[in-house]
Each structure stands twice: as structure tokens, then as C-alpha cells.
Write an enzyme that holds these catalytic residues in place. Structure first.
Site, mmCIF file in Angstrom:
data_model
loop_
_atom_site.group_PDB
_atom_site.id
_atom_site.type_symbol
_atom_site.label_atom_id
_atom_site.label_comp_id
_atom_site.label_asym_id
_atom_site.label_seq_id
_atom_site.Cartn_x
_atom_site.Cartn_y
_atom_site.Cartn_z
ATOM 1 N N HIS A 120 0.814 -1.223 0.000
ATOM 2 C CA HIS A 120 0.000 0.000 0.000
ATOM 3 C C HIS A 120 0.844 1.268 0.000
ATOM 4 O O HIS A 120 0.324 2.350 -0.251
ATOM 5 C CB HIS A 120 -0.934 0.004 1.215
ATOM 6 N N ASP A 143 3.602 9.543 -0.916
ATOM 7 C CA ASP A 143 2.407 8.823 -0.462
ATOM 8 C C ASP A 143 2.153 7.679 -1.430
ATOM 9 O O ASP A 143 2.242 7.883 -2.655
ATOM 10 C CB ASP A 143 1.203 9.789 -0.483
HETATM 11 C C1 GDG Z 1 -2.057 4.089 3.405
HETATM 12 C C2 GDG Z 1 -1.041 4.739 2.446
HETATM 13 C C3 GDG Z 1 -2.746 4.584 0.620
HETATM 14 C C4 GDG Z 1 -8.931 10.420 7.572
HETATM 15 N N1 GDG Z 1 -9.409 11.243 8.497
HETATM 16 C C5 GDG Z 1 -10.637 10.791 8.835
HETATM 17 C C6 GDG Z 1 -10.910 9.660 8.084
HETATM 18 N N2 GDG Z 1 -9.837 9.442 7.322
HETATM 19 C C7 GDG Z 1 -9.714 8.348 6.356
HETATM 20 C C8 GDG Z 1 -9.814 8.905 4.963
HETATM 21 C C9 GDG Z 1 -9.082 7.842 4.141
HETATM 22 C C10 GDG Z 1 -8.078 7.270 5.131
HETATM 23 O O1 GDG Z 1 -8.455 7.724 6.433
HETATM 24 C C11 GDG Z 1 -6.666 7.765 4.856
HETATM 25 O O2 GDG Z 1 -6.188 7.145 3.700
HETATM 26 P P1 GDG Z 1 -4.921 7.685 2.895
HETATM 27 O O3 GDG Z 1 -4.834 6.945 1.618
HETATM 28 O O4 GDG Z 1 -5.101 9.145 2.702
HETATM 29 O O5 GDG Z 1 -3.654 7.497 3.812
HETATM 30 P P2 GDG Z 1 -2.966 6.370 4.809
HETATM 31 O O6 GDG Z 1 -3.738 6.237 6.057
HETATM 32 O O7 GDG Z 1 -1.571 6.832 4.962
HETATM 33 O O8 GDG Z 1 -3.011 4.985 3.993
HETATM 34 C C12 GDG Z 1 -1.770 5.507 1.355
HETATM 35 C C13 GDG Z 1 -3.636 3.832 1.603
HETATM 36 O O9 GDG Z 1 -2.852 3.162 2.600
HETATM 37 C C14 GDG Z 1 -4.486 2.771 0.884
HETATM 38 O O10 GDG Z 1 -3.694 1.886 0.167
HETATM 39 O O11 GDG Z 1 -3.559 5.383 -0.215
HETATM 40 O O12 GDG Z 1 -0.834 6.042 0.431
HETATM 41 O O13 GDG Z 1 -0.164 5.597 3.156
HETATM 42 O O14 GDG Z 1 -9.966 6.833 3.753
HETATM 43 O O15 GDG Z 1 -11.158 9.090 4.650
HETATM 44 N N3 GDG Z 1 -12.063 8.972 8.166
HETATM 45 C C15 GDG Z 1 -12.990 9.445 9.040
HETATM 46 N N4 GDG Z 1 -12.768 10.523 9.854
HETATM 47 C C16 GDG Z 1 -11.621 11.221 9.768
HETATM 48 O O16 GDG Z 1 -11.442 12.197 10.528
HETATM 49 N N5 GDG Z 1 -14.169 8.808 9.142
#
Ligand code: GDG
Length: 436
Positions: free
Chosen positions: A140, A346
């Protein structure tokens, strides 16, 4: 007991649950609580196989090796990775335990699909236990370039672990190419960037950017309750102001400091009254020193901007250090004129896609880092180099002033991409590759 379990609402889970239900599959994982591992049990038509982790293992394996060694190394070493021998042992041990539990769940001819950097040794360990199954691995996060990966004292073991898989899939082509180079340099693999030969086996390499449950975000954004919340938010933030939003785990890879500084630069040439910035920062890995340092830095910048530019009745930066519920999150996406996603590196970044899926009116501007995997799928975003502060500030200025027709054209293209490539499509594609 089982009734107390709740299915996690994330996209990965919603994509995999129906597939596992249909195939009578098992989910091997950690419960999220140290020293707690119930027996195998069924929930929602899936067999759940908890793997126990002790408090000490959490320190060495999770906060240590996963998040103090691998996470910074794989994200361009933007923080100095720590190479502690007393972390490597727990990493190997926990991977072994996952491999053994997975081996118990499998029948001959089954497919095992292993997720992410915490379990990179599992494919190799599992292959030693079961050579009658197909093994897939999905990373990921980014896979680093050879000159950074070379630093890892256990680089050969890590590659041997991964190369136990039949298929290894990456978020981007860059990650796939980096891996192929490392496997050839340090693990004796031969071949190209799509297929490697190791001993007498073939390992296929794939690029498969993950996605979101786009319909869930669009439907929520269209619902009366979210529309009401979004309207209320806009009113509270100042209905004539341009709302700029950031949503991230509070992680030093995400560039929260970068966008705040760019916003600060913008305020020097722009009346503070016209703009308002909302940053939602979800607490994350607070046990790791680099994370608490980043929190302190972000809070210092927020304090400085508000100290310089606030007046009674208007605060330019609203900072929420907490997790907000799903519907509230979508209301923020729906209320924001400009979304800022500025990571220094990222794997993909789901938030960028979630903003796009929530823009059911077809307007809004996404400012997106070139160093997020999502950039290769969303070239119609305003792409920025997060190392270039003046460049980010100029792009932010362009975003807040973008004419509505241009917004619609760009957002239309991005919405088509996200709608036609959702997380269900991703899961199907990965599993088809595994069955091929
Ligand atoms: C890893 C990789 C890759 C965030 N704040 C709230 C909330 N979130 C949710 C978002 C999103 C998730 O958290 C974050 O996903 P990201 O992709 O932005 O980042 P990572 O956590 O670092 O994830 C990344 C991912 O894995 C998938 O393969 O894209 O590159 O680092 O879904 O919506 N959700 C809620 N409240 C919040 O305050 N409900």
C-alpha cells in the site's frame, strides 16, 4: 461475544468482505488490542483468525520496525530510519506467526492475499509451509529507489520474503520498477519490470492503484443530512469565504506543514477575510517521536498564522485534531471549494479520490502533490511539488481563483476516473491477476 464485533467501514474492507463471503474465505489479522486473541470465529459469513501480539511485540514490531524503520525508509527517508537489531527479531517473529496462521486457513489450490509492509516476510515463510497455494502480495505504500533500499541491513531477507509471492502488486509503476531493480541487485532475481525469475519460479509484478467505494461517498454527499451539514459548515465558516480543506492522519509524510506554510504565504498577498482553511488531523502513532514532533510543528504554525491574521469574528485556520465521523467528513468535502493534498511521498492517497467522489455538483479544485501515487490517475488536479513552497502558494492562489468552467472541466474528468475505477474494480483486477 461475536455480536460485539463491528465491521470496519474502510474501502478495503468493503471491497474484500463480499469476495470473502462468496468464496467462504478467512481473514487473518490482529484485533487491534495487545495480548488479546480470541479463538477462530465466524462473523458476517467470514472466518476470522486473530493473531496475538504482546505489548512488547507492539513496541518492537509495530512502533519499532514497521513505523520507525520501514515507514520512513519507504517514504524517501524523509525522516531518518532507525535500524535496530532488537526490532528486527520481533518483525520476523510476528511475520512467522501470521504465516503459520495463514497456512492453517488454506486448502490446496487456495489463494492467499497478503497486505502491506507490516507483512513482507509472509509470502516467503508461507511458501515454505505451503507450496500448494497461490500467494499474492499488495504493497500500500511506495517501494523505495535502490539507493535508499540498499541501506536496509535486512534487505536480502525482505526481498526473499516478498519474492515468495506469485504476484506482487504496487500502487504505481515507479514502485514496481524500483522493486524489480532491487530484486535483481540484491536477491539474484533475473528478468524485467513485469516478470522476475528466481531459482525455478516466476514472480509476476503488477501496477494496481487502490481506490475507494466511490458510490458510498457520492450517495452520502447527495443525502439531505450531509447537504444540511455542509450548508451549516459553510455558514459557520463564513458563506462568502473560500473554504480550503486538508484531511490526513497526522503523519510527517503528508505535508500538512507544507500546505499551512503555503496558506500563510498566500495570506501575505490576500485579504485574510476572504479565505478560511480547515485542517482535520487524525491522531496517529503518537508513540513514535517523529510523529509527536510533527504535531508540535503543525500546532506551532497554526498558532502563528492565527496569531498574525485572526480578528474577532474570523479565525483563518480551523484545526481539528481528532477523527470525525464519516458523514461529517463527507460534509467537509462537500463544503470545501479547494482540497489540498500535499504529501512529500504517499503510496496513493485515498483522501484525494474521496474529495472527487463527494463533489456531486461537479465543481471544486483539487491541489495534489506530484509525489502522491494518485497523481498519475488524476492529472487534471492542480499538481504541485511540495518541496517548492512558493510553487504551492502560487498553485493555491490559482485554485482559489479558478473560474467555474475550468473547475467543472477538471473535476468532470477526475470524477469519471474515480467512478470507473473504484475499489471493487481494484479488488477484482488483483484477484483476476492472482487466478491467471
Ligand atoms: C495508506 C497509504 C494509501 C482520515 N481522516 C478521517 C478519516 N480518514 C480516512 C480517509 C481515508 C483514510 O483515512 C486515509 O487514507 P490515505 O490513503 O489518505 O492514507 P494512509 O492512512 O496513509 O493509507 C496511502 C492507503 O494506505 C491505501 O492503500 O492510499 O498512500 O499511506 O480513507 O477518509 N475517516 C474518518 N474521519 C476522519 O477524521 N471517518
Amino acid at each position: 461475544m461475536n455480536d460485539e464485533w463491528q465491521t470496519s467501514p474502510g474501502g478495503l474492507v468493503s471491497a474484500l468482505v463480499p469476495i470473502l463471503q462468496e468464496r467462504h474465505g478467512s481473514w487473518v489479522g490482529w484485533t487491534g488490542v495487545a495480548d488479546f486473541a480470541p479463538e477462530v470465529f465466524g462473523h458476517d459469513g467470514i472466518e476470522l483468525r486473530p493473531v496475538p501480539l504482546s505489548e512488547a511485540e507492539l513496541d518492537g514490531y509495530y512502533f519499532g520496525f514497521c513505523n520507525g524503520t520501514l515507514w520512513p525508509l519507504y517514504h524517501d527517508a524523509i525522516r531518518v530510519p532507525q535500524y535496530h537489531r532488537h526490532w528486527w527479531g520481533p518483525y520476523r517473529e510476528v511475520n512467522r506467526r501470521f504465516a503459520e496462521e495463514t497456512a492453517r486457513a488454506l486448502h490446496p489450490g487456495d489463494v492467499a492475499w497478503i497486505q502491506d509492509y507490516q507483512l513482507q516476510l509472509v509470502p516467503g515463510l508461507l511458501r515454505d509451509l505451503r507450496d500448494d497455494v497461490t500467494i499474492g502480495f499488495y504493497l500500500h505504500i511506495p517501494f523505495p529507489p535502490v539507493e535508499l533500499f540498499a541501506r536496509l541491513p535486512w534487505r536480502k531477507e525482505m526481498l526473499d520474503g516478498l519474492l515468495g509471492a506469485d504476484v506482487i502488486a504496487f500502487q504505481t509503476q515507479l514502485g514496481r520498477h524500483n522493486f524489480a531493480r532491487c530484486a535483481k541487485r540484491f536477491a539474484g532475481a533475473q528478468g524485467g519490470t513485469r516478470q522476475l525469475r528466481i531459482a525455478d519460479r516466476i514472480v509476476r509484478l503488477k501496477t494496481a492503484p487502490i481506490s475507494i467505494d466511490a458510490a458510498r461517498f457520492s450517495e452520502a454527499a447527495e443525502s439531505a443530512s450531509v447537504q444540511r451539514s455542509a450548508a451549516r459548515l459553510r455558514e459557520e465558516l463564513g458563506s462568502n469565504r473560500t473554504v480550503v480543506l486538508g484531511v490526513d492522519r497526522l503523519d510527517y509524510t503528508k505535508g500538512i506543514d507544507v500546505r499551512l506554510r503555503a496558506f500563510e504565504t498566500l495570506l501575505e498577498s490576500h485579504p485574510a477575510d476572504d479565505l478560511v482553511f480547515v485542517q482535520i488531523a487524525v491522531p496517529s502513532r503518537e508513540e513514535v517521536g517523529d510523529y509527536s514532533a510533527m504535531r508540535a510543528l503543525v500546532e506551532q504554525i497554526v498558532g502563528r498564522i492565527n496569531g498574525d491574521h485572526a480578528r474577532p469574528g474570523h479565525v483563518p485556520v480551523h484545526y481539528l485534531y481528532r477523527n470525525v465521523p464519516f458523514e461529517q467528513l463527507v460534509a467537509y468535502y462537500a463544503a470545501a471549494d479547494v482540497m489540498t493534498v500535499t504529501p512529500l511521498r504517499d503510496g496513493l492517497n485515498l483522501v484525494a479520490k474521496e474529495y472527487v467522489a463527494s463533489r456531486v455538483n461537479g465543481d471544486g479544485v483539487l491541489v495534489l502533490s506530484e509525489f502522491a501515487g494518485a497523481a498519475s490517475e488524476l492529472p487534471s488536479a492542480v499538481l504541485v511539488n511540495p518541496h517548492d513552497l512558493d510553487g504551492v502558494a502560487a498553485s493555491l492562489e490559482r485554485a482559489v481563483a479558478m473560474p467555474i468552467e475550468e473547475q467543472r472541466q477538471r473535476m468532470g474528468r477526475m470524477r469519471r476516473q474515480v467512478q470507473t475505477h473504484d475499489v471493487f474494480d481494484w479488488a477484482q483486477k488483483c484477484l483476476t491477476d492472482l487466478n491467471a
